[in-house]
Design an enzyme around this catalytic site. Structure first.
Site, PDB file in Angstrom:
ATOM      1  N   VAL A  14       1.355  -6.022 -13.621  1.00 22.70           N
ATOM      2  CA  VAL A  14       2.321  -5.640 -12.582  1.00 22.70           C
ATOM      3  C   VAL A  14       3.019  -4.327 -12.940  1.00 22.70           C
ATOM      4  O   VAL A  14       4.176  -4.123 -12.584  1.00 22.70           O
ATOM      5  CB  VAL A  14       3.372  -6.760 -12.354  1.00 22.70           C
ATOM      6  CG1 VAL A  14       2.774  -7.935 -11.627  1.00 22.70           C
ATOM      7  CG2 VAL A  14       3.976  -7.217 -13.686  1.00 22.70           C
ATOM      8  N   PRO A  59       2.988  -1.134 -11.861  1.00 25.34           N
ATOM      9  CA  PRO A  59       3.657  -0.326 -10.832  1.00 25.34           C
ATOM     10  C   PRO A  59       4.965  -0.951 -10.345  1.00 25.34           C
ATOM     11  O   PRO A  59       5.954  -0.247 -10.131  1.00 25.34           O
ATOM     12  CB  PRO A  59       2.616  -0.258  -9.705  1.00 25.34           C
ATOM     13  CG  PRO A  59       1.305  -0.456 -10.387  1.00 25.34           C
ATOM     14  CD  PRO A  59       1.589  -1.436 -11.476  1.00 25.34           C
ATOM     15  N   TYR A  60       4.967  -2.265 -10.178  1.00 30.83           N
ATOM     16  CA  TYR A  60       6.169  -2.962  -9.712  1.00 30.83           C
ATOM     17  C   TYR A  60       7.262  -2.947 -10.773  1.00 30.83           C
ATOM     18  O   TYR A  60       8.429  -2.653 -10.486  1.00 30.83           O
ATOM     19  CB  TYR A  60       5.801  -4.399  -9.339  1.00 30.83           C
ATOM     20  CG  TYR A  60       6.938  -5.204  -8.764  1.00 30.83           C
ATOM     21  CD1 TYR A  60       7.392  -4.962  -7.467  1.00 30.83           C
ATOM     22  CD2 TYR A  60       7.554  -6.217  -9.492  1.00 30.83           C
ATOM     23  CE1 TYR A  60       8.430  -5.704  -6.924  1.00 30.83           C
ATOM     24  CE2 TYR A  60       8.590  -6.963  -8.963  1.00 30.83           C
ATOM     25  CZ  TYR A  60       9.026  -6.701  -7.679  1.00 30.83           C
ATOM     26  OH  TYR A  60      10.062  -7.435  -7.147  1.00 30.83           O
ATOM     27  N   VAL A  61       6.898  -3.256 -12.010  1.00 38.58           N
ATOM     28  CA  VAL A  61       7.871  -3.274 -13.106  1.00 38.58           C
ATOM     29  C   VAL A  61       8.487  -1.895 -13.305  1.00 38.58           C
ATOM     30  O   VAL A  61       9.700  -1.760 -13.501  1.00 38.58           O
ATOM     31  CB  VAL A  61       7.204  -3.761 -14.411  1.00 38.58           C
ATOM     32  CG1 VAL A  61       8.126  -3.541 -15.607  1.00 38.58           C
ATOM     33  CG2 VAL A  61       6.838  -5.232 -14.303  1.00 38.58           C
ATOM     34  N   LYS A 107      11.068  -1.300 -10.558  1.00 43.34           N
ATOM     35  CA  LYS A 107      12.257  -2.143 -10.664  1.00 43.34           C
ATOM     36  C   LYS A 107      13.146  -1.741 -11.841  1.00 43.34           C
ATOM     37  O   LYS A 107      14.373  -1.780 -11.741  1.00 43.34           O
ATOM     38  CB  LYS A 107      11.850  -3.617 -10.769  1.00 43.34           C
ATOM     39  CG  LYS A 107      11.341  -4.198  -9.461  1.00 43.34           C
ATOM     40  CD  LYS A 107      12.376  -4.066  -8.351  1.00 43.34           C
ATOM     41  CE  LYS A 107      11.902  -4.663  -7.045  1.00 43.34           C
ATOM     42  NZ  LYS A 107      12.912  -4.530  -5.958  1.00 43.34           N
TER      43      LYS A 107
END
Length: 388
Positions: free
Chosen positions: A185, A187-189, A192
């Site tokens: 994950v 790109p998401y981490v 965020k």
């Protein structure tokens, strides 16, 4: 002095309980206030909008699609009894022009109503499971950052001047992924972590203006972002974009196992009670004593947030172990499976070679021992002859 060592922790604990169970239960008057919410097409944003409307809060509900706007407006019209006023607008947080247009719309309404904007909720976001970093192009990172991070930055730049006038609240959707890294994950981490860092900086800068900034860090919840069909399509799309070399390195079995492992993990961990997150949003907006960070979700409270303060090496060891406990299939790239088989074959060859060398060593020992005995016998006979 020794008494203070025991008394201070006790006083801190008592204050924590007093604040959590007494002070935090006092709320400011919410009726008639205006709140701007992004990402109201579905999930947390939509449920928050309808919840606030039931509390007589006036809501600017920003949706990404016209379909989302229409369905939300229809739902609002069907509700009977007292309720807040709903203003729907289409908004793309990745477009500065769209954000500016939304600000003009909100400013116009506020001026007509002779009112102020109390709250900004940065709820819009995307989540897509892309797979290992080897599968991700820069575009995946740019897309995640553009929505999850820069989208919130654009909204704050546009609406903070309005929030300052009311000395109101800014509430942003972060994630436990903004505190703790994980597998598949990236790109998401990355996005965020970035948006939480921005909000932490903004919180300090807004204090002199009387504006408070709050972050939600939920665990895993069952929303449209985790829809299995949508995830399958994303995985297939990114797999199709990979080079032949990368596909051969991971293998088709890995892709299929990754898809099944993801779905199995979500079904076990994801919490269906999305109202928990909405309650945190409402508390951050209207409590007299709002928290700076909210961590809804049992996985967030008991696993991810505590784990985030551990030493990095221990975090890695625990996370790797947790992924091995995933109820889905284990994930091993094809090239590592081949290498493992090759290493296993080499180990077997070495083992068999070691076994095979034992008879050879025995033979050599036997031959040498026989030769020694023959030499000793010959010498003995020679000595006997000389004596005679």
């Amino acid at each position: 002095m020794l008494e203070l060592i025991y008394i201070l922790p006790l006083l801190c604990f008592v204050y924590f309980l007093f604040r959590r169970f007494v002070l935090e239960n006092f709320y400011v008057e919410s009726s008639g206030k205006y709140v701007m919410i992004t990402g109201c097409d579905s999930g947390f944003g939509r449920l928050l909008a309808t919840s606030l409307l039931d509390k007589h809060v006036n809501v600017f509900a920003a949706c990404f699609t016209q379909q989302g706007m229409a369905s939300l407006h229809s739902e609002w019209k069907l509700k009977k009894g007292p309720k807040g006023q709903l203003y729907t607008l289409q908004l793309d947080v990745t477009s500065q022009a769209s954000v500016d247009s939304a600000k003009s719309f909100v400013t116009k309404i506020l001026k007509e109503q002779n009112s102020k904007l109390w709250g900004l909720v940065n709820n819009a976001g995307i989540f897509s499971i892309h797979g290992p970093d080897d599968w991700c192009s820069v575009d995946e990172y740019a897309s995640s950052l553009n929505v999850n991070t820069l989208g919130a930055v654009r909204m704050c730049h546009a609406f903070v001047p309005l929030i300052k006038k009311s000395r109101g609240r800014i509430v942003t959707m972060g994630s436990t992924a903004g505190r703790l890294h994980g597998l598949y994950v990236a790109p998401y981490v990355t996005a965020k972590f970035a948006v939480e860092a921005y909000m932490d900086c903004l919180r300090l800068e807004m204090r002199p203006f009387g504006v408070s900034v709050h972050i939600l860090e939920p665990g895993c919840f069952k929303t449209e972002l985790l829809n299995n069909d949508a995830q399958r399509m994303r995985i297939q799309k990114i797999w199709n974009s990979l080079s032949v070399e990368t596909k051969e390195e991971y293998g088709e079995d890995y892709r299929n196992d990754f898809e099944r492992a993801w779905e199995a993990g979500v079904n076990v961990v994801a919490n269906p009670n999305i109202g928990w997150v909405v309650d945190c949003y409402s508390h951050a907006l209207f409590s007299w004593w709002p928290r700076l960070r909210y961590c809804p979700g049992w996985d967030a409270i008991f696993m991810f947030i505590p784990l985030s303060i551990f030493p990095t090496a221990l975090q890695d060891w625990i996370l790797a172990g947790l992924y091995k406990l995933n109820p889905g299939p284990s994930l091993t790239p094809a090239v590592l499976v081949k290498n493992k088989k090759r290493r296993s074959a080499i180990q077997w060859i070495q083992f068999l070679s070691q076994i095979a060398i034992i008879p050879l060593l025995y033979t050599i020992f036997f031959v040498k021992n026989t030769q020694k005995q023959t030499v000793e016998t010959s010498t003995h006979h020679h000595n006997v002859t000389v004596s005679e």
